[in-house]
Scaffold this motif. Structure first.
Motif, PDB file in Angstrom:
ATOM      1  N   MET A  62       1.092  -1.154   0.290  1.00  0.00           N
ATOM      2  CA  MET A  62       0.022  -0.102   0.071  1.00  0.00           C
ATOM      3  C   MET A  62       0.815   1.163   0.318  1.00  0.00           C
ATOM      4  SD  MET A  62      -2.907  -1.571   1.985  1.00  0.00           S
ATOM      5  CE  MET A  62      -4.453   0.031   1.560  1.00  0.00           C
ATOM      6  N   THR A  63       2.315   1.416  -0.229  1.00  0.00           N
ATOM      7  CA  THR A  63       3.442   2.226  -0.706  1.00  0.00           C
ATOM      8  C   THR A  63       3.586   2.977  -2.075  1.00  0.00           C
ATOM      9  OG1 THR A  63       4.549   0.412   0.400  1.00  0.00           O
ATOM     10  CG2 THR A  63       5.617   2.572  -0.511  1.00  0.00           C
ATOM     11  N   THR A  64       3.047   4.106  -1.928  1.00  0.00           N
ATOM     12  CA  THR A  64       2.514   4.617  -3.166  1.00  0.00           C
ATOM     13  C   THR A  64       4.420   4.601  -3.801  1.00  0.00           C
ATOM     14  OG1 THR A  64       0.918   6.541  -2.845  1.00  0.00           O
ATOM     15  CG2 THR A  64       2.495   7.091  -4.310  1.00  0.00           C
ATOM     16  N   SER A  65       4.185   3.258  -4.983  1.00  0.00           N
ATOM     17  CA  SER A  65       5.704   2.982  -5.165  1.00  0.00           C
ATOM     18  C   SER A  65       5.646   3.349  -6.988  1.00  0.00           C
ATOM     19  CB  SER A  65       5.763   2.105  -4.973  1.00  0.00           C
ATOM     20  OG  SER A  65       7.162   1.845  -5.337  1.00  0.00           O
ATOM     21  N   SER A  66       6.445   2.890  -7.241  1.00  0.00           N
ATOM     22  CA  SER A  66       7.234   2.533  -8.404  1.00  0.00           C
ATOM     23  C   SER A  66       6.287   1.624  -9.299  1.00  0.00           C
ATOM     24  CB  SER A  66       8.487   1.838  -9.354  1.00  0.00           C
ATOM     25  OG  SER A  66       8.473   2.061 -10.719  1.00  0.00           O
ATOM     26  N   MET A  72       6.051  13.026  -6.640  1.00  0.00           N
ATOM     27  CA  MET A  72       5.817  13.294  -7.944  1.00  0.00           C
ATOM     28  C   MET A  72       7.258  12.866  -8.840  1.00  0.00           C
ATOM     29  SD  MET A  72       5.389  16.902  -7.022  1.00  0.00           S
ATOM     30  CE  MET A  72       6.027  17.638  -5.416  1.00  0.00           C
ATOM     31  N   SER A  73       8.461  12.781  -8.430  1.00  0.00           N
ATOM     32  CA  SER A  73       9.330  11.606  -9.298  1.00  0.00           C
ATOM     33  C   SER A  73       9.112  11.069  -9.987  1.00  0.00           C
ATOM     34  CB  SER A  73      10.604  11.897  -8.053  1.00  0.00           C
ATOM     35  OG  SER A  73      11.349  13.201  -6.976  1.00  0.00           O
ATOM     36  N   ALA A 111       6.048   9.304 -16.695  1.00  0.00           N
ATOM     37  CA  ALA A 111       6.048   9.686 -18.034  1.00  0.00           C
ATOM     38  C   ALA A 111       6.623   9.929 -18.614  1.00  0.00           C
ATOM     39  CB  ALA A 111       5.061  10.925 -17.589  1.00  0.00           C
ATOM     40  N   GLU A 112       8.236  10.240 -18.226  1.00  0.00           N
ATOM     41  CA  GLU A 112       9.535  10.098 -19.849  1.00  0.00           C
ATOM     42  C   GLU A 112       9.458   8.504 -20.263  1.00  0.00           C
ATOM     43  OE1 GLU A 112      12.595  11.462 -17.322  1.00  0.00           O
ATOM     44  OE2 GLU A 112      11.579  13.313 -16.957  1.00  0.00           O
ATOM     45  N   ALA A 117       2.758  21.408 -15.856  1.00  0.00           N
ATOM     46  CA  ALA A 117       2.225  21.860 -14.680  1.00  0.00           C
ATOM     47  C   ALA A 117       2.988  21.095 -13.035  1.00  0.00           C
ATOM     48  CB  ALA A 117       1.105  21.408 -14.568  1.00  0.00           C
ATOM     49  N   LEU A 118       3.286  19.017 -13.332  1.00  0.00           N
ATOM     50  CA  LEU A 118       3.726  18.555 -12.441  1.00  0.00           C
ATOM     51  C   LEU A 118       5.123  18.614 -12.577  1.00  0.00           C
ATOM     52  CD1 LEU A 118       3.635  15.509 -10.272  1.00  0.00           C
ATOM     53  CD2 LEU A 118       4.089  14.502 -12.897  1.00  0.00           C
TER      54      LEU A 118
END
Length: 293
Positions: free
Chosen positions: A100-104, A247-248, A254-255, A263-264
């Motif tokens: 439940m971590t925000t991860s890759s 954000m990273s 996205a890249e 904006a991000l």
């Protein structure tokens, strides 16, 4: 393995600002709770309530039917799951692992593939709602993984959140969380700029909020974090440095997809400026400081 009925052995790894509350809901739900955290003292309250302490994350995995993690960064997730003696190595066939971590999203897919080789299911299930949502068991939970594993784990998710949506296969939960964080990033700048403009023009900014908070500009962030900005209340519900991490991840993904998100990129730049000023341990509403407040 189904967790639909009966008391299960549930592991919880990561007892930070949100994890402690989430683990507490599992315990309150009648399950046998097994815990591990790098700082043991954060587990003291849960252990006093009946949780079982283990000295490593791998030990938790070996003892449990379901293992839930919410740790700091993708590198922590990778080490916890794929490191020597880690969760994937120690988990028994049939176990359900839930990160439940925000991860890759990419890492989520790698973990799911490795675990599948052992007959272990993995769900990536990041959350939104911060410490308030965690305490109230009203988190939004975005889930990636198989339909079978999602259905089996749903009763546990329902102890921690309300808006629980299966978004697709491995990594889909993390991709959905990136959508959430991208929307928050731009909105936080918009809220800050709106209130900075109100103050600069001589208006009573709190009175302005009473008008625009119910119109087309209305949002959770405007109505809940806007007043905190105006009261110089920067106590963390979600840390600045964790938001920069998110954000990273979003920018890297996205890249990889050849998608430009200006904006991000600007939000990340401004939050990094905030952190460089010594405010990384404050809440995300501290971005208001960048506007001279």
């Amino acid at each position: 393995m189904s967790v639909t009925n009966g008391r299960k052995k549930v592991g919880f790894i990561g007892l930070g600002i949100m994890g402690r509350s989430m683990a507490g809901h599992i315990l309150d739900g009648g399950h046998e709770l097994h815990v591990y955290n790098r700082t043991r003292s954060k587990a003291d309250e849960l252990v006093a309530r009946g949780a079982i302490w283990h000295d490593t994350a791998g030990d938790v995995a070996a003892a449990c039917d379901v293992v839930i993690t919410i740790v700091g960064y993708p590198k922590d997730v990778e080490e916890t799951y794929l490191g020597a003696g880690g969760i994937v190595e120690q988990a028994k066939a049939g176990t359900i692992l839930i990160d439940m971590t925000t991860s890759s999203p990419t890492l989520a897919g790698e973990i799911a593939a490795k675990a599948a080789e052992k007959g272990v299911s993995v769900l990536d299930a990041p959350v939104s709602g911060g410490d308030i949502g965690a305490r109230a068991a009203k988190l939004s939970i975005m889930v990636g993984g198989t339909e079978e594993a999602f259905a089996a784990a749903l009763p546990l998710f329902q102890l921690m959140g309300e808006n629980i949506v299966h978004q697709g296969g491995p990594g889909a939960g993390q991709h959905t969380k990136m959508c959430n964080q991208i929307a928050i990033a731009a909105t936080m700048l918009a809220v800050s700029e709106s209130l900075a403009y109100a103050k600069a023009s001589g208006l009573d900014a709190k009175r302005v909020l009473s008008s625009i908070g119910t119109g087309a500009a209305s949002s959770f962030l405007l109505n809940n974090l806007g007043p905190k900005m105006l009261n110089d209340d920067y106590a963390p519900g979600f840390y600045v440095h964790h938001f920069i991490k998110d954000m990273s991840i979003a920018i890297a993904e996205a890249e990889r997809m050849k998608l430009d998100l200006p904006a991000l990129a600007l939000a990340k730049q401004l939050y990094e400026k905030l952190a460089a000023g010594g405010f990384g341990e404050e809440g995300t509403q501290a971005i208001f400081r960048v506007y001279g407040n």
